[in-house]
Design a protein around this motif. Structure first.
Motif, PDB file in Angstrom:
ATOM      1  N   LYS A  76     -17.650  34.697  20.336  1.00 20.41           N
ATOM      2  CA  LYS A  76     -16.391  35.439  20.270  1.00 20.41           C
ATOM      3  C   LYS A  76     -15.183  34.531  20.495  1.00 20.41           C
ATOM      4  N   ALA A  77     -13.985  35.112  20.352  1.00 20.75           N
ATOM      5  CA  ALA A  77     -12.748  34.327  20.395  1.00 20.75           C
ATOM      6  C   ALA A  77     -12.480  33.756  21.782  1.00 20.75           C
ATOM      7  N   PHE A  78     -11.636  32.736  21.822  1.00 20.99           N
ATOM      8  CA  PHE A  78     -11.409  31.978  23.045  1.00 20.99           C
ATOM      9  C   PHE A  78     -10.698  32.764  24.142  1.00 20.99           C
ATOM     10  N   TYR A  79      -9.966  33.826  23.741  1.00 18.88           N
ATOM     11  CA  TYR A  79      -9.094  34.515  24.705  1.00 18.88           C
ATOM     12  C   TYR A  79      -9.785  35.676  25.436  1.00 18.88           C
ATOM     13  N   MET A  80     -11.083  35.850  25.235  1.00 22.31           N
ATOM     14  CA  MET A  80     -11.742  37.013  25.826  1.00 22.31           C
ATOM     15  C   MET A  80     -12.189  36.746  27.260  1.00 22.31           C
ATOM     16  N   GLU A  81     -11.990  37.752  28.096  1.00 20.20           N
ATOM     17  CA  GLU A  81     -12.346  37.632  29.515  1.00 20.20           C
ATOM     18  C   GLU A  81     -13.865  37.688  29.676  1.00 20.20           C
ATOM     19  N   PRO A  82     -14.429  36.770  30.488  1.00 18.57           N
ATOM     20  CA  PRO A  82     -15.862  36.833  30.758  1.00 18.57           C
ATOM     21  C   PRO A  82     -16.193  38.035  31.639  1.00 18.57           C
ATOM     22  N   ASP A  83     -17.407  38.554  31.469  1.00 18.66           N
ATOM     23  CA  ASP A  83     -17.895  39.626  32.331  1.00 18.66           C
ATOM     24  C   ASP A  83     -18.183  39.036  33.715  1.00 18.66           C
ATOM     25  N   PRO A  84     -17.528  39.554  34.778  1.00 15.95           N
ATOM     26  CA  PRO A  84     -17.753  38.959  36.102  1.00 15.95           C
ATOM     27  C   PRO A  84     -19.219  39.052  36.541  1.00 15.95           C
ATOM     28  N   GLN A  85     -19.972  40.073  36.085  1.00 14.28           N
ATOM     29  CA  GLN A  85     -21.382  40.197  36.426  1.00 14.28           C
ATOM     30  C   GLN A  85     -22.228  39.137  35.718  1.00 14.28           C
ATOM     31  N   ARG A  86     -21.881  38.866  34.463  1.00 17.46           N
ATOM     32  CA  ARG A  86     -22.648  37.896  33.665  1.00 17.46           C
ATOM     33  C   ARG A  86     -21.669  37.081  32.818  1.00 17.46           C
ATOM     34  N   PRO A  87     -21.212  35.968  33.358  1.00 12.71           N
ATOM     35  CA  PRO A  87     -20.126  35.204  32.721  1.00 12.71           C
ATOM     36  C   PRO A  87     -20.461  34.697  31.321  1.00 12.71           C
ATOM     37  N   GLU A  88     -21.735  34.729  30.922  1.00 14.37           N
ATOM     38  CA  GLU A  88     -22.050  34.298  29.561  1.00 14.37           C
ATOM     39  C   GLU A  88     -21.668  35.364  28.529  1.00 14.37           C
ATOM     40  N   LEU A  89     -21.311  36.563  29.036  1.00 14.49           N
ATOM     41  CA  LEU A  89     -20.884  37.638  28.137  1.00 14.49           C
ATOM     42  C   LEU A  89     -19.371  37.799  28.163  1.00 14.49           C
ATOM     43  N   ALA A  90     -18.822  38.257  27.027  1.00 14.50           N
ATOM     44  CA  ALA A  90     -17.389  38.540  26.951  1.00 14.50           C
ATOM     45  C   ALA A  90     -17.164  40.042  27.108  1.00 14.50           C
ATOM     46  N   LEU A  91     -16.056  40.401  27.746  1.00 14.61           N
ATOM     47  CA  LEU A  91     -15.701  41.820  27.887  1.00 14.61           C
ATOM     48  C   LEU A  91     -15.037  42.271  26.580  1.00 14.61           C
ATOM     49  N   CYS A  92     -15.870  42.541  25.586  1.00 11.35           N
ATOM     50  CA  CYS A  92     -15.343  42.869  24.271  1.00 11.35           C
ATOM     51  C   CYS A  92     -16.099  44.058  23.697  1.00 11.35           C
ATOM     52  N   VAL A  93     -15.527  44.658  22.664  1.00  9.56           N
ATOM     53  CA  VAL A  93     -16.178  45.802  22.028  1.00  9.56           C
ATOM     54  C   VAL A  93     -15.895  45.798  20.523  1.00  9.56           C
ATOM     55  N   ASP A  94     -16.915  46.099  19.756  1.00 11.64           N
ATOM     56  CA  ASP A  94     -16.749  46.355  18.324  1.00 11.64           C
ATOM     57  C   ASP A  94     -17.097  47.816  18.085  1.00 11.64           C
ATOM     58  N   VAL A  95     -16.283  48.494  17.305  1.00 17.36           N
ATOM     59  CA  VAL A  95     -16.607  49.874  16.939  1.00 17.36           C
ATOM     60  C   VAL A  95     -17.136  49.868  15.503  1.00 17.36           C
ATOM     61  N   LEU A  96     -18.354  50.374  15.355  1.00 17.82           N
ATOM     62  CA  LEU A  96     -18.971  50.408  14.024  1.00 17.82           C
ATOM     63  C   LEU A  96     -18.909  51.829  13.473  1.00 17.82           C
ATOM     64  N   ALA A  97     -18.357  51.981  12.284  1.00 11.67           N
ATOM     65  CA  ALA A  97     -18.270  53.296  11.653  1.00 11.67           C
ATOM     66  C   ALA A  97     -19.639  53.700  11.115  1.00 11.67           C
ATOM     67  N   PRO A  98     -19.921  55.013  11.096  1.00 13.12           N
ATOM     68  CA  PRO A  98     -21.221  55.472  10.599  1.00 13.12           C
ATOM     69  C   PRO A  98     -21.343  55.337   9.076  1.00 13.12           C
ATOM     70  N   GLU A  99     -22.493  55.774   8.572  1.00  8.81           N
ATOM     71  CA  GLU A  99     -22.780  55.747   7.129  1.00  8.81           C
ATOM     72  C   GLU A  99     -22.749  54.329   6.571  1.00  8.81           C
ATOM     73  N   GLY A 113     -12.203  45.835  16.463  1.00  8.69           N
ATOM     74  CA  GLY A 113     -12.689  44.782  17.345  1.00  8.69           C
ATOM     75  C   GLY A 113     -11.667  44.574  18.438  1.00  8.69           C
ATOM     76  N   GLY A 114     -12.128  44.530  19.690  1.00 17.36           N
ATOM     77  CA  GLY A 114     -11.166  44.377  20.775  1.00 17.36           C
ATOM     78  C   GLY A 114     -11.795  43.750  21.998  1.00 17.36           C
ATOM     79  N   SER A 115     -10.946  43.493  22.987  1.00 18.84           N
ATOM     80  CA  SER A 115     -11.466  42.867  24.205  1.00 18.84           C
ATOM     81  C   SER A 115     -10.467  42.948  25.340  1.00 18.84           C
ATOM     82  N   GLN A 116     -10.997  42.710  26.538  1.00 20.08           N
ATOM     83  CA  GLN A 116     -10.136  42.424  27.670  1.00 20.08           C
ATOM     84  C   GLN A 116      -9.783  40.947  27.547  1.00 20.08           C
ATOM     85  N   ARG A 117      -8.524  40.572  27.855  1.00 24.06           N
ATOM     86  CA  ARG A 117      -8.066  39.203  27.618  1.00 24.06           C
ATOM     87  C   ARG A 117      -8.177  38.372  28.901  1.00 24.06           C
TER      88      ARG A 117
END
Length: 440
Positions: A336-359, A366-370
């Motif tokens: 993921k992009a450089f500006y995303m905040e790491p998850d404090p529980q597991r720093p190898e993960l980014a606090l980000c979300v993708d919303v996938l439309a159905p069908e 696409g978004g994230s905590q910065r």
RNA sequence: UCCUCAGUAGCUCAAUGGCAGAGCAUCCGGCUGUUAACCGGAGGGUUGUAGGUUCGAGUCCUACCUGAGGAGCCA
């Protein structure tokens, strides 16, 4: 001249003599009885012209009309069960503004056409009822998104289109000569609205973005429009609530106000009626398990390994498992992009979300905590080989009252494509810009 | 950038290596309820470009051009 009305409003004038101003969509004739079909941008209506009921010059004028000739028509509105729109127009007079020449007829006939031909004539293709309906739905989606943010205390702040450097550095940019200086067309307003969010609290932007990627798929344009909210003090959880709220708001609005257009397009609206909050939320880890199970069952060709970004077939599979959009969060920071905040529980993960439309429509948001920390952001900029001096102003935001903040981008064309259930995003924008398409 | 497919009348397409055709559009004629109306007739072609194989190429071979679908990348 009788009062001017639009075809969309013609039901309110039943039994009255009215004027409509538009174009000839089609002309059917049966001997001494003509059936011209008019369109005016709001809809389509069939006129009836019996030779016995009108002056000879009116009959001849209609009989000689060619497709897309511009006309001002007077007639009496009559309810008729046989008419698709419920009304017909008993034509009493026709004024032809410009008759399309028969030796150079309107190129888009009512029969089937190929994609290349239609794209080459996009300036005319937008006149067809289906394309016009899609553009009305697009306008409604944009209006709904803006209303959603305006009603919730967001301030619209417009980021620049001309930018001095890559926002993310990863994707290809369109270079522009800026008085002998190198500039680029923006690929996202995000970094700039992070600044305005620190000034105004809750902000959003709506504007065009440009990506010089050589993508050739049904989901890509080189010029597309995004709605991007950015909120000071918001967390990833806040962001996910906002995203599902926005999507349900937009879908509901389209069902309320653009149902006839959705029917013209042939959209199965029952699927849209199922869109309700809360959306399912799955972590990246859970998504990986889902994909690996799918591979084991033979539903997916490639085996997905933890650590990679979701590919297009992967997104399609995940979204096909749900009836509403699904939110996939906490991806590996590496993809993921450089500006995303790491998850404090597991720093190898980014606090980000993708919303996938159905069908099978895939990613629409696409978004994230910065990242709030100055030191971490500098580190990440270096890790991504980005020029630190270009981000000096962006780093200032972490020096002067840095706070947790979050935002996302929603691609308008992908949302239109999903809501209208289209094959390709090229039909969602009046004049699409693609790898092989700069004309018209 | 890679993989797959396509290019023939204005449009959509057909044509076993053997006379280049149909529907729509346009024009002419017919029809008083047509729904992408229908019926009869007419005009309309350098088969993407360049080379090659062959008695003969729209068809087979090579290269190129253009486009489409997908991958990667992303919204």
């Amino acid at each position: 001249m009788p009062s001017v009305t639009t075809i969309a409003e013609i039901g309110k004038h039943e039994g009255q003599l009215v004027t409509i101003r538009g174009w000839l969509y089609n002309l059917r004739e049966s001997g001494k009885l003509l059936f011209p079909i008019f369109r005016d941008g709001s809809g389509v209506i069939q006129g009836v012209v019996p030779k016995s009921a009108v002056p000879p010059e009116v009959f001849d004028a209609v009989k000689g009309l060619t497709q897309e000739s511009s006309v001002i028509v007077e007639g009496k509105v009559r309810a008729d069960k046989r008419a698709p729109g419920g009304h017909e127009l008993d034509v009493s007079n026709v004024q032809v503004l410009q008759r399309v020449a028969e030796n150079d007829p309107y190129p888009i006939s009512l029969k089937e056409h190929g994609v290349d031909f239609l794209m080459e004539h996009r300036h005319l293709w937008v006149r067809t009822p289906r394309q016009a309906a899609i553009l009305r739905v697009r306008a409604e989606i944009i209006k709904a998104a803006r209303d959603f943010f305006d009603e919730r205390g967001f301030t619209l702040t417009d980021p620049p289109i001309l930018t001095p450097a890559a926002c993310e550095g990863t994707t290809t940019l369109f270079p522009v000569d800026y008085f002998d200086e190198q500039a680029f067309l923006t690929q996202s307003g995000q970094l700039y609205i992070e600044a305005t969010a620190m000034a105004l609290g809750k902000v959003y932007s709506f504007g065009p973005t440009f990506r010089a990627e050589k993508s050739k798929t049904r989901r890509h344009l080189t010029e597309f429009w995004m709605v991007e909210p950015e909120i000071a003090y918001a967390t990833l959880e806040d962001l996910m609530e906002l995203a599902e709220g926005l999507i349900t708001f937009v879908v509901k609005r389209c069902l309320e106000r653009r149902r006839p257009d959705l029917q013209t397009i042939g959209r199965d609206v029952s699927k849209l009626e199922k869109i309700k909050t809360p959306f399912p939320r799955i972590t990246y880890d859970e998504a990986v398990k889902l994909l690996q199970d799918a591979h084991a069952k033979g539903a997916l060709e490639n085996k997905f390994e933890w650590g990679g970004d979701l590919g297009s077939p992967d997104e399609t599979y995940i979204s096909s498992q749900f009836e509403t959009p699904v939110m996939v969060h906490r991806y590996p920071a590496k993809v993921k992009a450089f500006y995303m905040e790491p998850d404090p529980q597991r720093p190898e993960l980014a606090l980000c979300v993708d919303v996938l439309a159905p069908e099978g429509y895939g990613e629409i948001i696409g978004g994230s905590q910065r990242t709030a920390s100055y030191e971490l952001l500098v580190k990440r900029i270096h890790e991504h080989n980005l020029p630190e001096e270009a981000f000096k102003w962006y780093l200032d935001l972490r020096k002067y009252g840095s706070v947790p903040h979050s935002g996302f981008g929603m691609g308008i064309e992908r949302v239109v494509s999903w809501i209208c259930s289209l094959e390709h995003v090229r039909e969602t924008i009046p004049f699409p810009r693609m790898l092989h398409r700069l004309y018209p």
